[in-house]
Design an enzyme around this catalytic site. Structure first.
Site: not given
Length: 390
Positions: A109, A180, A205, A57
């Protein structure tokens, strides 16, 4: 500096960075050309507290290479990857404190809208929405305003923000500016060079581009923000798997090639649809008909495969059109090799209140299109057939 159809020049050395940055084979024990996938949750320490890597992590060699490549692509000092795009935005929320105020662009979004309105507000963060115009953001500034968050281009109405203008205003008020950059990627737009403080990506994406992983990223040049982002990545644990990081590393090597094809296909298709009698309007920043086309050329180096159209008709018209398509799959993502299409009111933006959708023009006849890299003649034929059915 070469001509790029009036846009900013394309970044030099971009694919070389994707293939070689932080990927010298001699650093690996077997001199692998491809970065090894380090699939382990923990690492052996030399002695208590003495180690190169401690826990998956906190750090992983495969993830670290990807973070360095993405940072270099964005001309950033710091890059951090997360288990999803929304995971990256959740980390952005972690940069704020109880009582802080943030301004979000109204056209984002649906998942971003939901995260801010339904989650961030529960932790004492005040959220208001503003039009993408710089003056609308400035009117919303309060003494406790700490962040402005935008998309440019927006999802799904393809509006642009004047990044330099918002940067200048945000700096006057000492407000963090986060953007973004998913739709354009660092190949077509580099917001940090235009003054933004933090850039966010849904790597799901275009950056990955093969519709097979979910991941996000944040990059910055600010030392304090970079340290905070790494701390939050460790403390919140919103990290991706090493395998997924390897997939994105693979994909970045062809990003520039893919984007050129996405852009070319989308422009040809958008121009065709502009002339079709059953299309009310085409929203594509690469077309002169887009009201912010000149702004697109001033602050970006091109456009991806994303655009939207308004059909002449209603919800039933949209449903019939979408059902008649063969190559455009009805799906709620974007940026893959395969062409996808979406009805935002029933898919990506269902969590956005209807009155807000109506105000933004996200109506039942607005169709969002992610143009893939298929042969464009087949895509045009597919569109023609579906439009003939309505």
């Amino acid at each position: 500096m070469t001509d790029n159809d009036g846009y900013l020049p394309l970044p030099k050395g971009f694919t070389t960075i994707a293939i070689h940055e932080a990927q010298d084979p001699e650093q690996w024990s077997h001199h692998e050309i491809v970065t090894p996938i380090t699939m382990t949750s923990t690492f052996k320490q030399d002695e208590p507290g003495v180690f190169k890597y401690q826990y998956g992590r906190i750090g992983n060699p495969t993830r670290e290479v990807l973070e360095k490549v993405i940072a270099k692509m964005e001309c950033a000092k710091y890059g951090a990857c997360f288990s999803s795009g929304l995971g990256a935005i959740t980390t952005v929320i972690g940069l704020l404190e109880n009582g802080d105020h943030m301004i979000c662009m109204d056209d984002v979004y649906g998942g971003t809208n939901r995260l801010f309105l339904q989650i961030a507000t529960k932790f004492g963060i005040e959220v208001t929405f503003a039009d993408g115009d710089v003056d609308s953001f400035e009117r919303q500034i309060k003494p406790n305003t700490k962040m402005i968050f935008v998309e440019s281009p927006t999802n799904p109405t393809m509006r642009l923000c004047d990044i330099k203008a918002i940067t200048s205003m945000a700096k006057r008020y000492k407000v963090m500016f986060v953007i973004d950059n998913t739709f354009l990627t660092p190949y077509y737009q580099r917001p940090l060079l235009l003054g933004a403080d933090v850039v966010m990506h849904s790597l799901t994406k275009y950056m990955n581009g093969h519709s097979d992983i979910i991941m996000g990223a944040l990059v910055t040049n600010d030392d304090k923000l970079g340290e905070k982002i790494y701390f939050l990545q460790k403390a919140m644990g919103v990290v991706p798997s090493p395998f997924d990081c390897s997939q994105v590393l693979r994909s970045l090597k062809t990003l520039a090639l893919r984007l050129k094809k996405h852009q070319a296909n989308s422009l040809v298709l958008a121009k065709y649809l502009e002339t079709h009698p059953k299309i009310e309007r085409v929203l594509h920043p690469g077309l002169p008909s887009h009201p912010q086309h000149e702004l697109a050329k001033r602050q970006s180096s091109g456009h991806s495969g994303m655009f939207s159209v308004y059909l002449k008709g209603d919800l039933e018209t949209s449903k019939k059109f979408l059902k008649s398509l063969k190559y455009f799959a009805l799906g709620g993502s974007l940026g893959g090799a395969e062409s996808l299409i979406a009805l935002s009111t029933k898919m990506t933006h269902t969590s956005v209140p209807k009155d807000q959708r109506d105000k933004l023009g996200i109506t039942d006849n607005l169709i969002r299109i992610s143009v893939g890299i298929e042969d464009v003649e087949d895509l045009i034929a597919d569109m023609k057939y579906a439009l003939d059915q309505i």
